[in-house]
Enzyme design. Structure first.
Site, PDB file in Angstrom:
ATOM      1  N   PRO A   1       0.792  -1.224   0.000  1.00  0.00           N
ATOM      2  CA  PRO A   1       0.000   0.000   0.000  1.00  0.00           C
ATOM      3  C   PRO A   1       0.827   1.278   0.000  1.00  0.00           C
ATOM      4  CG  PRO A   1      -0.160  -1.136   2.106  1.00  0.00           C
ATOM      5  CD  PRO A   1       0.498  -2.075   1.153  1.00  0.00           C
ATOM      6  N   ASN A   2       0.356   2.223  -0.777  1.00  0.00           N
ATOM      7  CA  ASN A   2       0.895   3.592  -0.858  1.00  0.00           C
ATOM      8  C   ASN A   2       2.230   3.709  -1.585  1.00  0.00           C
ATOM      9  OD1 ASN A   2      -1.284   4.864   0.604  1.00  0.00           O
ATOM     10  ND2 ASN A   2      -0.500   3.809   2.411  1.00  0.00           N
TER      11      ASN A   2
ATOM     12  N   ARG B   1       3.916  11.187  -2.022  1.00  0.00           N
ATOM     13  CA  ARG B   1       3.838  11.019  -0.568  1.00  0.00           C
ATOM     14  C   ARG B   1       5.165  11.407   0.098  1.00  0.00           C
ATOM     15  NH1 ARG B   1       4.676   4.648   1.069  1.00  0.00           N
ATOM     16  NH2 ARG B   1       3.907   5.450   3.048  1.00  0.00           N
TER      17      ARG B   1
ATOM     18  N   TYR C   1      10.587   9.573   1.340  1.00  0.00           N
ATOM     19  CA  TYR C   1      10.601   8.567   0.279  1.00  0.00           C
ATOM     20  C   TYR C   1      11.207   9.055  -1.042  1.00  0.00           C
ATOM     21  CZ  TYR C   1       7.547   6.137   3.547  1.00  0.00           C
ATOM     22  OH  TYR C   1       7.040   5.523   4.661  1.00  0.00           O
TER      23      TYR C   1
ATOM     24  N   ASN D   1       8.189  -5.327  -0.582  1.00  0.00           N
ATOM     25  CA  ASN D   1       8.064  -4.165   0.299  1.00  0.00           C
ATOM     26  C   ASN D   1       6.584  -4.079   0.653  1.00  0.00           C
ATOM     27  OD1 ASN D   1       7.792  -1.764   1.601  1.00  0.00           O
ATOM     28  ND2 ASN D   1       8.999  -0.569   0.141  1.00  0.00           N
TER      29      ASN D   1
ATOM     30  N   ALA E   1       2.940  -0.535   4.920  1.00  0.00           N
ATOM     31  CA  ALA E   1       2.465  -0.564   6.304  1.00  0.00           C
ATOM     32  C   ALA E   1       2.050  -1.969   6.756  1.00  0.00           C
ATOM     33  CB  ALA E   1       1.298   0.404   6.467  1.00  0.00           C
TER      34      ALA E   1
ATOM     35  N   HIS F   1       4.055  -4.177   9.307  1.00  0.00           N
ATOM     36  CA  HIS F   1       3.989  -4.069  10.762  1.00  0.00           C
ATOM     37  C   HIS F   1       2.718  -4.671  11.348  1.00  0.00           C
ATOM     38  CE1 HIS F   1       7.091  -1.314   9.538  1.00  0.00           C
ATOM     39  NE2 HIS F   1       6.220  -0.514   8.967  1.00  0.00           N
TER      40      HIS F   1
ATOM     41  N   ASP G   1       2.187 -15.619   6.695  1.00  0.00           N
ATOM     42  CA  ASP G   1       1.742 -17.000   6.456  1.00  0.00           C
ATOM     43  C   ASP G   1       1.792 -17.360   4.976  1.00  0.00           C
ATOM     44  OD1 ASP G   1       1.357 -17.377   9.132  1.00  0.00           O
ATOM     45  OD2 ASP G   1      -0.831 -17.251   9.082  1.00  0.00           O
TER      46      ASP G   1
ATOM     47  N   GLU H   1      12.955  -8.905   2.259  1.00  0.00           N
ATOM     48  CA  GLU H   1      12.133  -7.750   2.628  1.00  0.00           C
ATOM     49  C   GLU H   1      12.903  -6.470   2.287  1.00  0.00           C
ATOM     50  OE1 GLU H   1      12.097  -7.436   6.849  1.00  0.00           O
ATOM     51  OE2 GLU H   1      10.439  -6.015   6.917  1.00  0.00           O
TER      52      GLU H   1
ATOM     53  N   HIS I   1      12.695  -2.054   2.366  1.00  0.00           N
ATOM     54  CA  HIS I   1      12.047  -0.783   2.718  1.00  0.00           C
ATOM     55  C   HIS I   1      12.907   0.343   2.202  1.00  0.00           C
ATOM     56  CE1 HIS I   1       9.205  -2.860   5.202  1.00  0.00           C
ATOM     57  NE2 HIS I   1      10.214  -3.552   5.713  1.00  0.00           N
ATOM     58  N   LEU I   2      12.253   1.343   1.628  1.00  0.00           N
ATOM     59  CA  LEU I   2      12.993   2.512   1.142  1.00  0.00           C
ATOM     60  C   LEU I   2      13.668   3.223   2.302  1.00  0.00           C
ATOM     61  CD1 LEU I   2      10.170   3.671  -1.245  1.00  0.00           C
ATOM     62  CD2 LEU I   2      12.432   2.946  -1.996  1.00  0.00           C
TER      63      LEU I   2
ATOM     64  N   ARG J   1      12.836   4.829  12.771  1.00  0.00           N
ATOM     65  CA  ARG J   1      11.614   5.644  12.754  1.00  0.00           C
ATOM     66  C   ARG J   1      10.771   5.338  14.006  1.00  0.00           C
ATOM     67  NH1 ARG J   1       9.003   5.296   6.917  1.00  0.00           N
ATOM     68  NH2 ARG J   1       7.687   6.897   7.876  1.00  0.00           N
TER      69      ARG J   1
ATOM     70  N   ARG K   1       7.242   0.770  13.731  1.00  0.00           N
ATOM     71  CA  ARG K   1       7.839   0.346  12.454  1.00  0.00           C
ATOM     72  C   ARG K   1       8.997  -0.646  12.655  1.00  0.00           C
ATOM     73  NH1 ARG K   1       5.318   3.735   8.536  1.00  0.00           N
ATOM     74  NH2 ARG K   1       4.791   5.712   9.493  1.00  0.00           N
TER      75      ARG K   1
HETATM   76  C1  DQA Z   1       8.017   1.471   3.947  1.00  0.00           C
HETATM   77  C2  DQA Z   1       8.066   1.691   5.460  1.00  0.00           C
HETATM   78  C3  DQA Z   1       6.720   1.426   6.085  1.00  0.00           C
HETATM   79  O1  DQA Z   1       6.786   1.619   7.490  1.00  0.00           O
HETATM   80  C4  DQA Z   1       5.682   2.359   5.510  1.00  0.00           C
HETATM   81  O2  DQA Z   1       4.405   2.065   6.060  1.00  0.00           O
HETATM   82  C5  DQA Z   1       5.654   2.346   4.030  1.00  0.00           C
HETATM   83  C6  DQA Z   1       6.922   2.296   3.298  1.00  0.00           C
HETATM   84  C7  DQA Z   1       9.352   1.852   3.264  1.00  0.00           C
HETATM   85  O3  DQA Z   1       9.523   1.474   2.111  1.00  0.00           O
HETATM   86  O4  DQA Z   1      10.175   2.530   3.863  1.00  0.00           O
HETATM   87  O5  DQA Z   1       4.596   2.469   3.412  1.00  0.00           O
HETATM   88  O6  DQA Z   1       7.783   0.100   3.695  1.00  0.00           O
END
Ligand code: DQA
Length: 141
Positions: free
Chosen positions: A9-10, A17, A22, A73, A76, A79, A86, A97, A99-100, A106, A110
């Site tokens: 998401p996002n 954003r 980011y 990635n 959210a 977390h 699963d 995994e 994360h940017l 943070r 997180r």
């Molecule tokens: C994220 C970090 C997450 O905590 C956050 O909710 C994101 C982006 C990152 O790429 O840093 O949406 O996964």
């Protein structure tokens, strides 16, 4: 070899954003970067993005017996989602995994990652390069 790169998401809102966190590059720039990385590594890549947890679960399940490595990635859902954990355990495909941002530097919430329990490596805080590092790791492995 075929990799699957999943964004949650996002992440489709990159470039819009919280640019201070980011960056200014948008989601299509990230997709181009991932495709170019796959080309350089001489592997096939499939990209998937969704804002919906169940769709992400379906995508992971669809990788079963078809995909050699997963880069994820989960945004959210990192977390919160036992369902994604699963699903990764169910298909039992080597996963990383990404994360940017450096999620450990943070907010407290997180620092918790459920998917991490099913991932061989985590790359956090390297921006786009984290995806490259994860793809390189899965290819070399
Ligand atoms: C994220 C970090 C997450 O905590 C956050 O909710 C994101 C982006 C990152 O790429 O840093 O949406 O996964």
């Amino acid at each position: 070899m075929k990799l699957l790169v999943i964004n949650g998401p996002n992440l489709n809102m990159l470039g819009i954003r919280e640019k201070n966190l980011y960056g200014a590059r948008d989601f299509s720039a990230l997709c181009d970067f991932i495709r170019k990385t796959a080309e350089d590594l001489n592997v096939e890549v499939e990209l998937y993005q969704s804002n919906h947890e169940g769709d992400l679960v379906d995508c992971i399940q669809s990788a079963y017996q078809r995909i050699d490595g997963i880069v994820i990635n989960p945004g959210a859902y990192t977390h919160t989602s036992v369902a994604l954990l699963d699903a990764l355990k169910a298909v039992s495909i080597p996963a990383c995994e990404v994360h940017l941002t450096d999620v450990n530097a943070r907010e407290e919430f997180r620092k918790i990652s459920y998917v991490r329990l099913a991932c061989e490596k985590t790359f956090a805080g390297y921006g786009f390069d984290g995806y490259k590092m994860a793809m390189e790791y899965l290819v070399k492995r």
